[in-house]
Design a protein around this motif. Sequence first.
Motif, PDB file in Angstrom:
ATOM      1  N   ASP A   3       0.823  -1.205   0.000  1.00 27.23           N
ATOM      2  CA  ASP A   3       0.000   0.000   0.000  1.00 27.23           C
ATOM      3  C   ASP A   3       0.860   1.259   0.000  1.00 27.23           C
ATOM      4  O   ASP A   3       1.884   1.328   0.680  1.00 27.23           O
ATOM      5  N   ARG A   5      -0.162   4.285   1.003  1.00 23.71           N
ATOM      6  CA  ARG A   5      -0.594   5.281   1.984  1.00 23.71           C
ATOM      7  C   ARG A   5       0.348   5.314   3.189  1.00 23.71           C
ATOM      8  O   ARG A   5       0.992   4.329   3.507  1.00 23.71           O
ATOM      9  N   ASP A  55      -6.939   0.563   8.162  1.00 22.90           N
ATOM     10  CA  ASP A  55      -6.821   2.004   7.928  1.00 22.90           C
ATOM     11  C   ASP A  55      -7.744   2.767   8.858  1.00 22.90           C
ATOM     12  O   ASP A  55      -8.372   2.185   9.751  1.00 22.90           O
ATOM     13  N   GLY A 105      -5.743   8.094   5.192  1.00 22.16           N
ATOM     14  CA  GLY A 105      -6.040   8.746   3.925  1.00 22.16           C
ATOM     15  C   GLY A 105      -6.554   7.817   2.849  1.00 22.16           C
ATOM     16  O   GLY A 105      -6.795   6.633   3.063  1.00 22.16           O
ATOM     17  N   HIS A 107      -6.435   6.164  -1.207  1.00 26.06           N
ATOM     18  CA  HIS A 107      -5.468   5.686  -2.193  1.00 26.06           C
ATOM     19  C   HIS A 107      -5.272   6.736  -3.290  1.00 26.06           C
ATOM     20  O   HIS A 107      -6.223   7.196  -3.906  1.00 26.06           O
ATOM     21  N   ARG A 126       3.857  10.074   1.188  1.00 30.03           N
ATOM     22  CA  ARG A 126       2.451  10.479   1.209  1.00 30.03           C
ATOM     23  C   ARG A 126       2.121  11.465   0.085  1.00 30.03           C
ATOM     24  O   ARG A 126       0.971  11.575  -0.326  1.00 30.03           O
ATOM     25  N   GLN A 129       2.342   8.862  -3.888  1.00 26.23           N
ATOM     26  CA  GLN A 129       2.033   7.483  -3.550  1.00 26.23           C
ATOM     27  C   GLN A 129       2.294   6.516  -4.704  1.00 26.23           C
ATOM     28  O   GLN A 129       2.082   6.847  -5.872  1.00 26.23           O
TER      29      GLN A 129
END
Length: 217
Positions: A3, A5, A55, A105, A107, A126, A129
């Motif tokens: 991921d 994030r 998340d 946050g 994607h 961040r 991404q």
Amino acid sequence: CVDGRPSNHPGMNGPKTLGGVYAIATNRGVTDICGLKEIVEEVKQSGHVPSVHGDDHAHPAPMGCGFFKLWSQGKLEGIKPPDFDSEQGQAAVLEAGGVYEKLSGAHKEKVVYINLVPGTTIAPDRNNQAFVVDAWIAGKFNLDVPKYLIAAASTVEQLKGPLKAKLIVSSPALTPEDVVGAPEVRGSKADIVSGLIGLICILIVRCMHESFLARMV
């Protein structure tokens, strides 16, 4: 996890696999809590931080991992769903000495990096991404490489992620010593591949070639 994030845990800066330790479980056909805990211990013994994540907006929070969600819903072809839910998986990983990460946050990944350079990764940013799949980890944990890469492509496509990928390989080319040992600092290059099907074919060839070199040592 792969991921892009930001995470609340520095372990996210380490090697990235699909869903953290769930990547190993799905590849080996492990669907039970006991098997999951054994994988956590194996990852710890290898010198890495075993983790799973959720998340800040999923309900329950551990379902914020898109890979686990697809796995639990039986949407990964050829991979049997787990016998446990996301919260049970989270608890098992923590009990075995792993960590749980909370990502924040939405994607906003723009590209998929497929990293074949052993012992390296790309830290999350961040503001820029990207999905990061450290494919070299498949060799370290003796995973089925084609199965792993197909699962990665399927996950990104089902989550409607970017279809542009950058393949990161060693420059100069890997030697047998590089494949089986810890690499020294060296350059790398990224090849852009449009379309995940083509990417899978390239990756399988490269990874199988490197695996062959390792067995020759």
